[in-house]
Design a protein around this motif. Sequence first.
Motif, short mmCIF file in Angstrom:
data_model
loop_
_atom_site.label_atom_id
_atom_site.label_comp_id
_atom_site.label_asym_id
_atom_site.label_seq_id
_atom_site.Cartn_x
_atom_site.Cartn_y
_atom_site.Cartn_z
N ASP A 161 -7.28 6.28 -46.59
CA ASP A 161 -5.82 6.11 -46.47
C ASP A 161 -5.44 4.63 -46.59
OD1 ASP A 161 -5.64 8.82 -46.07
OD2 ASP A 161 -5.33 8.69 -43.90
N PHE A 162 -6.21 3.78 -45.94
CA PHE A 162 -5.94 2.34 -45.96
C PHE A 162 -6.05 1.79 -47.38
CE2 PHE A 162 -7.16 -2.15 -45.17
CZ PHE A 162 -6.10 -2.53 -44.36
N LEU A 163 -7.08 2.23 -48.09
CA LEU A 163 -7.25 1.81 -49.48
C LEU A 163 -6.12 2.32 -50.35
CD1 LEU A 163 -8.81 0.66 -51.91
CD2 LEU A 163 -10.17 2.77 -51.90
N ASN A 164 -5.78 3.59 -50.21
CA ASN A 164 -4.72 4.16 -51.04
C ASN A 164 -3.37 3.48 -50.83
OD1 ASN A 164 -5.69 6.10 -52.87
ND2 ASN A 164 -5.93 7.63 -51.25
N ASN A 165 -3.14 2.97 -49.64
CA ASN A 165 -1.89 2.24 -49.38
C ASN A 165 -1.81 0.95 -50.20
OD1 ASN A 165 -0.84 4.08 -47.57
ND2 ASN A 165 -1.73 3.07 -45.78
N LYS A 166 -2.95 0.49 -50.71
CA LYS A 166 -2.98 -0.73 -51.51
C LYS A 166 -3.03 -0.45 -53.01
CE LYS A 166 -5.58 -3.18 -47.88
NZ LYS A 166 -4.57 -4.22 -47.57
N LEU A 167 -3.23 0.81 -53.39
CA LEU A 167 -3.38 1.17 -54.80
C LEU A 167 -2.09 1.74 -55.38
CD1 LEU A 167 -6.84 2.99 -54.69
CD2 LEU A 167 -6.39 0.64 -55.44
N GLU A 168 -1.79 1.39 -56.61
CA GLU A 168 -0.65 2.00 -57.29
C GLU A 168 -0.96 3.45 -57.65
OE1 GLU A 168 0.78 -0.18 -60.59
OE2 GLU A 168 1.05 -2.06 -59.49
N GLU A 169 -2.16 3.68 -58.15
CA GLU A 169 -2.60 5.02 -58.51
C GLU A 169 -3.53 5.54 -57.42
OE1 GLU A 169 -5.05 7.31 -62.09
OE2 GLU A 169 -4.22 5.30 -62.44
N LYS A 170 -3.08 6.52 -56.65
CA LYS A 170 -3.86 7.02 -55.52
C LYS A 170 -5.10 7.76 -56.01
CE LYS A 170 -0.38 5.48 -53.22
NZ LYS A 170 -0.43 4.08 -52.75
N ILE A 171 -6.15 7.71 -55.21
CA ILE A 171 -7.40 8.37 -55.55
C ILE A 171 -7.82 9.32 -54.44
CG2 ILE A 171 -8.15 6.43 -56.97
CD1 ILE A 171 -10.00 5.60 -54.66
N THR A 172 -8.77 10.18 -54.73
CA THR A 172 -9.32 11.08 -53.72
C THR A 172 -10.67 10.57 -53.26
OG1 THR A 172 -10.57 12.54 -55.21
CG2 THR A 172 -8.19 12.99 -54.93
N VAL A 173 -11.16 11.13 -52.20
CA VAL A 173 -12.45 10.71 -51.65
C VAL A 173 -13.60 11.01 -52.60
CG1 VAL A 173 -13.09 12.84 -50.42
CG2 VAL A 173 -13.68 10.60 -49.43
N LYS A 174 -13.36 11.87 -53.59
CA LYS A 174 -14.42 12.22 -54.54
C LYS A 174 -14.92 11.00 -55.32
CE LYS A 174 -13.15 17.07 -55.21
NZ LYS A 174 -12.73 18.10 -56.19
N ARG A 175 -14.08 9.97 -55.43
CA ARG A 175 -14.51 8.75 -56.12
C ARG A 175 -15.78 8.18 -55.48
NH1 ARG A 175 -11.32 5.49 -59.52
NH2 ARG A 175 -9.77 6.86 -60.49
N PHE A 176 -15.93 8.39 -54.17
CA PHE A 176 -17.00 7.74 -53.43
C PHE A 176 -18.19 8.65 -53.16
CE2 PHE A 176 -13.04 5.54 -52.52
CZ PHE A 176 -13.40 4.23 -52.82
N ARG A 177 -18.12 9.88 -53.63
CA ARG A 177 -19.22 10.82 -53.57
C ARG A 177 -19.85 10.93 -52.17
NH1 ARG A 177 -20.78 12.41 -58.63
NH2 ARG A 177 -22.96 12.73 -58.08
N PRO A 178 -19.02 11.21 -51.15
CA PRO A 178 -19.57 11.35 -49.80
C PRO A 178 -20.27 12.70 -49.62
CG PRO A 178 -17.26 11.95 -49.78
CD PRO A 178 -17.56 11.46 -51.18
N ASN A 179 -21.13 12.77 -48.63
CA ASN A 179 -21.65 14.06 -48.17
C ASN A 179 -20.80 14.61 -47.05
OD1 ASN A 179 -24.60 12.48 -48.83
ND2 ASN A 179 -24.26 14.51 -49.72
N ILE A 180 -20.33 13.71 -46.18
CA ILE A 180 -19.56 14.13 -45.00
C ILE A 180 -18.31 13.26 -44.90
CG2 ILE A 180 -19.59 14.44 -42.50
CD1 ILE A 180 -22.70 14.43 -42.71
N VAL A 181 -17.16 13.92 -44.77
CA VAL A 181 -15.90 13.21 -44.52
C VAL A 181 -15.41 13.64 -43.14
CG1 VAL A 181 -13.54 12.80 -45.31
CG2 VAL A 181 -15.34 13.26 -46.99
#
Length: 264
Positions: A161-181
């Motif tokens: 959420d903190f990162l997306n507040n700084k981005l013009e184009e919002k992204i999903t957590v899939k960018r970071f390939r987590p196992n657990i969110v």
Amino acid sequence: MSAAYIVKEIYIYPIKSLAGISCQQAFAEEMGFENDRRWMLIDTDNQLITQREYPVLSQFYPQISNGKITITFQGHEHEFSISEHLQDQIYTKVWDDKSFVFEVNKTTSKWFSEHLGFGCKLVKIIKAGDRKHESSRSKETYNVSFADAYPYLLIGTKSLDFLNNKLEEKITVKRFRPNIVINTQTPHEEDNFEQFKIGKIQFKNVKPCGRCIMVNNDPHNGVVKKEPLKTLSKYRNVNNSVLFGINIVGLNPGIIQVGDEVVY
């Protein structure tokens, strides 16, 4: 830690650098979740193949059903058994780690070669110990599969959420390939987790995860952009490493589920 910290999402990535699978539950093993990064593509020189060089890998979508993995790519499908592999052992490396693997079958390797446009093999890691990784921080050695370094990656929701507040184009957590969110309350508070429990599984935080150019590959279309790494580097650069999420290891086996409480 209160019950407000719960597992929101679980992902596995059966084949390294291909798309992931969202799960409601997963079985935690020493090397990572069951069927997570147990397969990998290597080239004709037995060198690993990743999205860093071939962003199109993000457009290969796996599914697991009835003991088989089905891969879909641009309307084409291929299927192979989870249990199958050839008998000849192959020596390869995952970054600096020696790895002993086995080709799944010639037909599967040919299918990937045809769709990628160059010769490659799909290989499988068979057992714990066929690849070991030594932590540069703790100097401990871990049995891992084909993850970059550690069995699990965990990310807190507020960090994204903190990162997306700084981005013009919002992204999903899939960018970071987590196992657990997990649901969190403040950005990057997961960095400070030491040992914690999810369900009956004890996890240990090994180190923050340093991110590479791969997070700039949009998993929806395989297009590489400048973000989010450009923005992240402005506030999460520590000793020339851009940090996002934490690398963790599981200390015992068992099942975790979406909705499980995280106990710290």
